[in-house]
Each structure stands twice: as C-alpha cells, then as structure tokens.
Design an enzyme around this catalytic site. Structure first.
Site, PDB file in Angstrom:
ATOM      1  N   LYS A   1      40.330   9.099  45.338  1.00  0.00           N
ATOM      2  CA  LYS A   1      40.776   7.877  45.985  1.00  0.00           C
ATOM      3  C   LYS A   1      40.323   6.657  45.189  1.00  0.00           C
ATOM      4  O   LYS A   1      41.103   5.746  44.907  1.00  0.00           O
ATOM      5  CB  LYS A   1      40.228   7.808  47.412  1.00  0.00           C
ATOM      6  N   ARG A  14      35.356   4.349  53.261  1.00  0.00           N
ATOM      7  CA  ARG A  14      36.048   5.642  53.251  1.00  0.00           C
ATOM      8  C   ARG A  14      35.415   6.597  52.253  1.00  0.00           C
ATOM      9  O   ARG A  14      34.820   6.180  51.265  1.00  0.00           O
ATOM     10  CB  ARG A  14      37.532   5.454  52.872  1.00  0.00           C
ATOM     11  N   GLY A  56      41.650  13.741  55.542  1.00  0.00           N
ATOM     12  CA  GLY A  56      41.188  13.769  56.919  1.00  0.00           C
ATOM     13  C   GLY A  56      39.940  14.589  57.169  1.00  0.00           C
ATOM     14  O   GLY A  56      39.468  14.665  58.304  1.00  0.00           O
ATOM     15  N   MET A 110      36.844  14.147  55.877  1.00  0.00           N
ATOM     16  CA  MET A 110      35.585  13.408  55.920  1.00  0.00           C
ATOM     17  C   MET A 110      35.790  12.099  56.671  1.00  0.00           C
ATOM     18  O   MET A 110      36.872  11.819  57.163  1.00  0.00           O
ATOM     19  CB  MET A 110      35.058  13.205  54.495  1.00  0.00           C
ATOM     20  N   ARG A 140      48.089   9.141  45.760  1.00  0.00           N
ATOM     21  CA  ARG A 140      47.567  10.432  45.301  1.00  0.00           C
ATOM     22  C   ARG A 140      48.743  11.380  45.133  1.00  0.00           C
ATOM     23  O   ARG A 140      49.824  11.139  45.680  1.00  0.00           O
ATOM     24  CB  ARG A 140      46.566  11.012  46.310  1.00  0.00           C
ATOM     25  N   HIS A 185      48.553  14.236  60.646  1.00  0.00           N
ATOM     26  CA  HIS A 185      47.573  15.226  60.203  1.00  0.00           C
ATOM     27  C   HIS A 185      48.145  16.639  60.256  1.00  0.00           C
ATOM     28  O   HIS A 185      48.034  17.418  59.304  1.00  0.00           O
ATOM     29  CB  HIS A 185      46.316  15.121  61.081  1.00  0.00           C
ATOM     30  N   ARG A 222      50.274  55.539  45.133  1.00  0.00           N
ATOM     31  CA  ARG A 222      49.265  56.281  45.893  1.00  0.00           C
ATOM     32  C   ARG A 222      49.943  57.487  46.532  1.00  0.00           C
ATOM     33  O   ARG A 222      50.571  57.374  47.590  1.00  0.00           O
ATOM     34  CB  ARG A 222      48.634  55.364  46.939  1.00  0.00           C
ATOM     35  N   SER A 242      42.571  51.946  34.250  1.00  0.00           N
ATOM     36  CA  SER A 242      42.997  50.972  35.241  1.00  0.00           C
ATOM     37  C   SER A 242      41.835  50.739  36.212  1.00  0.00           C
ATOM     38  O   SER A 242      41.339  51.696  36.821  1.00  0.00           O
ATOM     39  CB  SER A 242      44.221  51.482  36.003  1.00  0.00           C
ATOM     40  N   ASN A 246      38.916  47.575  44.201  1.00  0.00           N
ATOM     41  CA  ASN A 246      38.494  47.686  45.601  1.00  0.00           C
ATOM     42  C   ASN A 246      37.231  48.538  45.692  1.00  0.00           C
ATOM     43  O   ASN A 246      36.207  48.118  46.257  1.00  0.00           O
ATOM     44  CB  ASN A 246      39.595  48.312  46.457  1.00  0.00           C
ATOM     45  N   CYS A 295      44.425  47.584  39.318  1.00  0.00           N
ATOM     46  CA  CYS A 295      45.350  47.972  40.372  1.00  0.00           C
ATOM     47  C   CYS A 295      44.749  47.810  41.765  1.00  0.00           C
ATOM     48  O   CYS A 295      45.292  48.316  42.738  1.00  0.00           O
ATOM     49  CB  CYS A 295      45.836  49.407  40.174  1.00  0.00           C
ATOM     50  N   TYR A 299      47.857  44.516  31.865  1.00  0.00           N
ATOM     51  CA  TYR A 299      48.662  44.232  33.050  1.00  0.00           C
ATOM     52  C   TYR A 299      47.773  44.095  34.281  1.00  0.00           C
ATOM     53  O   TYR A 299      46.612  44.520  34.296  1.00  0.00           O
ATOM     54  CB  TYR A 299      49.702  45.332  33.285  1.00  0.00           C
TER      55      TYR A 299
END
Length: 871
Positions: free
Chosen positions: A22, A92, A101, A103, A330, A446, A553, A755, A759, A822, A842
């Site tokens: 700002k 501000r 909005g 702060m 902005r 908002h 899978r 690969s 997870n 993957c 990849y």
C-alpha cells in the site's frame, strides 16, 4: 539507526518489502503526480522492532514520525490538533503482500470534542462532523481499546429503532451527538490527538497477529516474517455531502476479465461503507452522470495506472466536495477465468509478453475451468437473485456463522455460508464453505473480493433476503423460508439462489485457457503425467494434457464388485492350486483393464505399480459380511474369521504390503506382470503403441528389487515367448522409504527409473500416520511447529533432502535413470517448483490437476530463467 519513516515523496513501487504494498503504491502515485492526500509510512522493519521490544514503539520513533507529520501539515495546509483548521489522519496497515481487510484501520484520527465542534463550524455541516467523530470512537474503541465492535453497532440500531429510521444516513447531527454520548459510556476515549496517533500505530502493528491475519497468511502462503508497515495519511471525506462520495473500481472486470472499466460508488459515504458492504452501492456510471468532470479524471487515472503497472488495478478513491483523490492502487484480485482472459488480452495488447503472462496466472485459478457450473437447463426454484460476485456453482447446507460453517463442514458436509455481510472475522468460515451468500454488499465488498481470491462461489447484495440469525431462518420477498440445514444451490455466475441440489455441468475451457496452456507447454521442462487406473480417468487426463500415466494403482482395479470376491478367494486360498484358480480369473480382469489404458494412452508411458496395500483391506470385517462371503465362496465362516484375524496388523502401513507381497506370494506378481505385458502385446497387435513401465513398491534394499525382478522377468518372457513379439518395457521402483533413498546408489544398477512416492516417504520421514495426522496437524500449524502440512506441500528440508541425496547418488552409479514423483504432491504448485529445481523428468498428479501442474511447471522454469538473468 536505519530510517524508519518515509514521506510519500520518498519511496516508490520497488519499495514493497520496506514500505509495504500500500505504501509503495501511494509513493508511486504521488511520484506520478496523481491527487494523493499526503502522508508518511512507518517501515516494516519497525514492525519487527516493535515486537522484539515487547510490543512497544522503538526509541525515538515518536520524534521521527512527528517530524514527518509536521511536513504533512505544511503540505496540506492544516494542523494536527488545531480546532480551527484540523488535519485529520487515517492510519492503515500495509504488508508487502496484499491482505485485504485482514489487518486494522482507523479513520478520522485527530478528532476530539473540541476539534469536532471546530470541524462543524468550519464546514457548516455539523452532521458530517459528528458522523466522523462517532466513526472514530467506534473504530478506535474496537481496534485500539478492545471494546467489542457489536456493542457500538447495537447502540446505533437502538437509536434508529427509537426514531423509526432504517439507514444511518437518516440520522441527524443531534442524533449522532446522542450516539456519541452513548459511545463514551462504553469506552474511555482519549482526547489527546497525539495519544490517539500513538495508540493507532501500535494497534496496526499488533493486527499483524490477529487470528484472521494468521488464517489468511496460511491460506495464501504469506510468510509470517514479513510484518506490516503503517500508513498515516491526511483524511479526505466522502461523507461530507451530496457532492462527495467514495468508490472502489477495477480497470477491468474482475469476474470476467472483460476490458471494461468496472466499479461501484456510494454518494455521501466514507470508503469503509463501500468495502464493508453496509450499503449497496451504485455502478460507477452513476458518478459519470452526476459528476462528469470527476468521472473523466477517474477514467484517465485508471487508464494511466494500468499502463504504468501493466496489470489490472484495484483502486480506491474519494470525492470530497467535488474534488477527486486517489487513496490506493494495487493489482486486483480476480477470478480464474478473468485472470486467464486478462493475461491473454494484455499479451495481444503488447503490455506484457508470454512469459510474464504465465507468471500472472495463479495455478489454482486454472481450476475455475475445471469445476462444475450450474446446468442452465436444470435451473428451478429460483427464490432470490443477487450480484454475481464470484462465478461457479455450489450446493450445500445453510449455516449462519463462520463458526457453524467450520463445525458442520468438519465431517465433510458441504455448507453455504449465509450472512448479512461478511467481515474479516468470518475468514475461517469462508475458507471451508462451498459458497457464500450475503444480503448486503456489492461486487467489491469484503465477501466478493475474498471469495474471488479463494475461488469460492459467491453472491452478494441479495437484498430480497431477510435474515434472522437467532431463529436460523432466511425469508425471501416471495415468501419462501430457508432454514438452517436446508440445502440450497448458488449460481455465482448469474447471481441466482435456488432451493435444493441443482445439477451441475462440467466446466468448459475457453480459447484463452488453451492459449495459456500452450504457452505453459512451450516454456516448461517438466513433463506432466497423471495418476489414473480407469479408462475414463486416463481419457480425461490425456484430454487435459497428461503425457502419460505416472501411477496406475492396480489394487483399485480389484475393488469393483464383480471381481472383489475373486480377489478375496485368492487371499483365502488354502493351497497354491486353489490360489491359481482365482489368479486365472483375476488375470482376465487385469488384462482387460490394462489393454484399455494402453489404448487410451497410445504412444505414452503407463507406469503400473504392482499390488501395494495390505491384503486385509480386501477382506470383510463385519460378521454378516463374513457369513455372506463364506456362502458365496463355499468356505467355512471360521476360515474367513481366522484368515482375517491373521492378516490384521498393528501398523499395516509398515506391514505386509508393497514388494513384501511379491516376496511371500510371488504368484500375485507373476499374474500381474503377465496381464500387463499380455495387454501390451494385444494393444500393439491392434495398432496401438504400448509403453508399459512396471514399478516395484515399498522397497528398502537392492536384494528385494533383484528378487522381484526375477519374478517380473519370468512373467515377461513367458508372454513374449508365447506371442513371438517384442514389447518395449521398463522396470523401476517407487522411492518411498528413507532407507531406499539413503541407499539409492546401490539400487540404481537394478532399475531404469525411480519414482518418489512422497505420501509414504513423508509419512515415514516424519513418523506421522497420514491417515491420522488430521487429528494434530491443525494444532501443529497453529502453534508454528510446522510451516505447512507436509502431506499437502512437500517438506523440502527433510523429505526433499532425501530425494536430493537419492538422485545424486543413483545418477553417479548409473547414467540415464529417469526420475519422477507420483505422490499427491505432484499436483501442488510449490512442490512442483521443487521438483523442477531437483531436475526430475516428470511429476504425476490427479487428472484434474494436470492443467495446474502444466502451468506451475512452466512458471518454475520461467522464474528460474529470470533469476538466472538477474544473477
């Protein structure tokens, strides 16, 4: 000591890190010669000093900003604290990254009893003066002194009710004086303007750590370390009469991207009234009709700013007694569709090039082209229409508060958050809602701005609704009643509210979308594959630009009803002969499934993971289901009970699964390999180009790979000898245990590709069960024990280090190994950046994330090129 306070004439657009977005833009507009009320900025490093000093302003800061305040007085021709010619200020926040909005702001600072009387006399408008004063007490009491904001609103509502009034603008000067008297009973308001200023500056710094700011930063991955600047600016007034007003506008339509000036304006209103959605504003054209000269000046300004910043701008402005002032500019938040259109149009207009256009598109915004929309032919029971604030279709149960939204959505129930208007306090509820519906507010309120930024369907300004929070009821003008828990559908593209769950249509891509994706493919290095097991998923993935399947899978193929009993029979077999009977049936299913995948992915690699999950997942666990299965298989129910009990594990994710199944029951792997290679042969015979890649899961050492390779080779050669054909195939491994990564150099000679199954790799590196982590991850995030959920965005420090070590050591031992990922991280933009930097071949992700991944991969490459040029 570094300079802590900068005048608007001392900074510029490149000072975002120091002055906040700002402040930097206020400086830039001042330098451009635009009519900006003068002011100064306290820097973001000062925010850090404030917190390091125990929430106290640093030494000498007051003296420094008072010098700047004197220069502002000289520039504006007014004096802070002078009742006859008072300078009033706004205070501000302003972080380097826009947080609209989130702060705190205080307006009209510098008023007290005496100065308000002077302002009334000077302007000849007592109502305006006392309206300004009550706003200050209300804001200051809430933001600085911590008095509940609703207490002030309750007083205003009471006064209006007693006088039979509906709107704030109907209250007279005398009414506002009575309100002020009531406010002073709620709060001990300081009469010293300098004390007000100090308190406001402290409050803005403190607002960096408000709960809503924390939530917003987590949602948008904004670093906690940035801090906020404080902007102190001379006040101008949109609420000083009928020749005044406030507006918010966008240089292009933020919902559609259309190159047309778009905005809203409220006559005789402060800027906060527009943004807060307290009143529904008029289209920006209304300003042109009543004040054509002011409108022309605004139009020239918005065109200048867009050319200057080379991006769509979100601007805030005020007209004070016919005089135009700019308060903010902005880069405007926009919907996914708008972001794509604006990027493409600006390339056509010569404002930006293709690479810059790619960097302007948020990968998440791409999803706007991929998610359902309300089927226009299925619309019915339309009970209300509001403003189409954020497009898309959403269905869910009605809730009336943010807390209720979080509670109801906690078990996966979709919710629609219904409010009179939203405030930053509602951010946690907006985050989990499928859609947002407000009674008040406009396209720049908002609710509208935040929903567009999050890609959430929203309708605002639906004035035909009447909400009763206490009773949990919404009533429409037509007499329809919607209660808490009722299901409604929102069409954020048309603004229509419908009863029930209305069918949705699949989102359709635009030519602009295809153009951006073509640029992404032109500039990215990473290939994008998809995780897919069914022909439909594979076809969708290919349609969306996938360059192969990175994870098939195979276990998912056995859970379908027509084949699950055969899988169970194989597991329950009491000898190899019985097991082979079921395997002979399963191979037909597996062969047929793989044939379809090879045909869909004609000419593209298909990476098939051998059976991975624990076998007990296939078996029934309820007594009735066991008895039913026993009847179908002709086995004693006790046999099923015993086998199920024997297969149950204390920690199945670390138990009998992955390559361990191949070690103990090699016949399963033989069946799968024969099905894969047999299907590849048949696909080739039918004129397709099949490229199978067989992947061994959950390995820990090279001896496992060698043993499974022998089983694979046996199955492959059996088929190729029978068919007298050659099939191009590869054998590789999933890198999902820390030991595999640490010993990758020893694994390398035995594989052709690696690969990373991130997870499981994340699960084992952290010691977090990915199935149970949801019980404590939110608290870890809240208490800053981790920066992000490691199952959502790849942990580069530890998991990433294992990946880096694995690639480094294995590539030395064997040249030409292909590396990919993957896990679910393959569709996460931040993780994709890291994969690009690692040099992977990849990433593989769910089909609907493929376009997101294509753009993120291009952005990673373009950003790398830009950093290289800068270096």
């Amino acid at each position: 000591m570094a300079k802590r306070v900068y005048l608007f004439s001392e900074g510029g657009r490149d000072d975002r890190e120091l002055l906040g977005g700002k402040g930097a833009n206020l400086c830039e507009m001042t330098n451009l010669g635009l009519p900006v009320p003068y002011g100064f900025i306290i820097t973001t490093p000062t925010c850090h000093e404030f917190f390091e000093a125990g929430n106290r302003l640093p030494s000498m800061l007051e003296e420094e900003y008072q010098v700047a305040l004197g220069l502002v007085e000289n520039k504006m021709g007014r004096e802070f604290g002078n009742p006859q010619n008072a300078l009033l200020c706004s205070v501000r926040s302003g972080a380097a990254v826009s947080m609209p909005g989130m702060m705190n702001t205080i307006l009209n600072l510098g008023l007290n009893d005496e100065i308000t009387e002077g302002l009334a006399a000077q302007t000849g408008n007592p109502r305006f003066a006392y309206d300004c004063y009550r706003r200050l007490i209300q804001m200051y009491g809430d933001v600085v002194l911590g008095v509940e904001g609703s207490l002030f609103e309750d007083e205003i509502i009471r006064f209006k009710s007693e006088r039979g009034l509906t709107h704030d603008v109907e209250l007279s000067a005398e009414d506002w004086q009575d309100v002020i008297t009531a406010f002073k009973k709620l709060v001990e308001f300081p009469q010293d303007p300098y004390a007000q200023l100090k308190g406001a500056i402290e409050a803005v710094f403190l607002s960096w750590h408000t709960p809503r700011a924390h939530v917003y930063r987590e949602m948008h991955n904004i670093p906690e370390s940035l801090g906020t600047a404080v902007n102190v600016q001379a006040m101008v007034f949109g609420n000083s009469g009928d020749s005044s007003g406030s507006g918010v506008a966008f240089t292009r339509n933020p919902s559609t991207g259309e190159h047309k000036f778009f905005g809203e304006f409220l006559f005789n209103a402060a800027g906060e009234d527009v943004v807060a959605g307290i009143r529904t504003p008029e289209p920006i054209d209304a300003l042109g009709k009543r004040m054509p000269q002011v409108y022309d000046q605004l139009d020239e300004t918005q065109k200048l700013l867009e050319r200057h910043y080379r991006d769509m701008q979100d601007i805030e402005f005020t007209v004070d007694n016919g005089r135009f002032y700019m308060l903010q500019t902005r880069s405007g938040k926009r919907t996914g569709r708008a972001s794509i259109k604006i990027a493409v149009d600006m390339v056509k207009e010569g404002l930006i090039d293709e690479k810059e256009a790619l960097m302007r598109v948020s990968p998440e915004h791409v999803e706007a082209f991929l998610h359902p929309m309300v089927d226009p032919d299925a619309k019915q029971d339309i009970v209300a229409t509001g403003l189409p604030a954020s497009p898309g279709g959403a269905t869910g149960q009605v809730v009336f508060s943010a807390d209720e939204a979080v509670e109801v959505a906690g078990d996966g129930t979709p919710v629609i958050l219904v409010r009179r208007e939203t405030t930053p306090e509602d951010i946690h509820g907006m985050k989990v809602a499928e859609g947002i519906l407000t009674e008040l507010g406009g396209m720049t309120s908002h609710a509208a701005v935040v929903a567009r930024g999050m890609g959430v369907c929203a309708i605002t300004g639906c004035g035909s609704l009447s909400l009763d929070y206490e009773q949990g009821v919404v009533t429409t003008e037509g007499g329809h009643t919607i209660r808490r828990g009722d299901v409604i559908t929102l069409d954020g593209t048309s603004g229509e509210v419908m009863l029930g769950d209305i069918p949705k249509t699949e989102a359709s891509a635009s030519q602009d979308f295809q153009t951006v994706l073509s640029w992404a493919d032109k500039y990215r290095r990473l290939k994008i594959r998809a995780n897919a097991e069914t022909p439909d998923d594979a076809a969708k993935a290919r349609e969306l630009g996938a360059e192969g399947i990175g994870l098939c899978r195979t276990e998912h193929m056995f859970f379908e009803a027509d084949r699950l009993d055969h899988m169970r029979g194989m597991i329950l077999a009491e000898n190899s002969t019985e097991r082979q009977v079921y395997l002979d049936r399963l191979i037909d299913y597996q062969h047929a499934d793989m044939l379809e995948l090879f045909k869909v992915m004609d000419g593209l690699p298909v990476t098939v993971r051998l059976l991975d999950p624990p076998l007990h997942e296939f078996l029934p666990h309820g007594e009735d289901d066991m008895r039913s299965l026993a009847e179908r298989l002709g086995k004693p129910v006790q046999t099923i009970r015993d086998t199920t009990a024997n297969l149950v594990e204390v920690n199945p994710m670390l138990g009998f699964r992955g390559c361990r199944l191949s070690v103990v029951i090699p016949e399963i792997t033989e069946m799968q390999v024969q099905a894969i290679i047999g299907a590849a042969v048949e696909a080739i015979e039918q004129g397709f180009r099949a490229l199978p890649e067989i992947m061994i899961p959950l390995v820990t050492n090279v001896r496992e790979i060698r043993l499974v390779n022998e089983i694979i080779d046996k199955g492959v050669h059996k088929i190729l000898r029978e068919k007298h054909m050659s099939v191009p195939y590869k054998i590789g491994t999933m890198m999902e245990t820390p030991r595999a990564c640490l010993g990758a150099g020893r694994l390398a000679p035995a594989v052709e590709f690696m690969s990373f199954g991130t997870n499981d790799l994340t699960q084992m590196t952290y010691g977090f069960s990915r199935d149970d982590a949801g019980k404590f991850i939110p608290q870890y995030l809240e208490k800053k024990l981790i920066e992000t959920d490691p199952f959502v965005s790849l942990d580069q420090r530890a998991v990433g280090r294992l990946m880096r070590m694995a690639i480094g050591e294995s590539s030395i031992r064997k040249k030409g190994i292909k590396y990919g990922i993957c896990g679910e991280h393959g569709g996460d933009p931040r993780s994709i950046y890291f994969c690009h930097e690692l040099g992977l071949e990849y990433v593989s992700c769910s089909p609907y994330r493929v376009p997101v991944a294509r753009i993120a991969a291009a952005q990673a490459n373009v950003e790398g090129d830009l950093l290289g040029l800068e270096g």
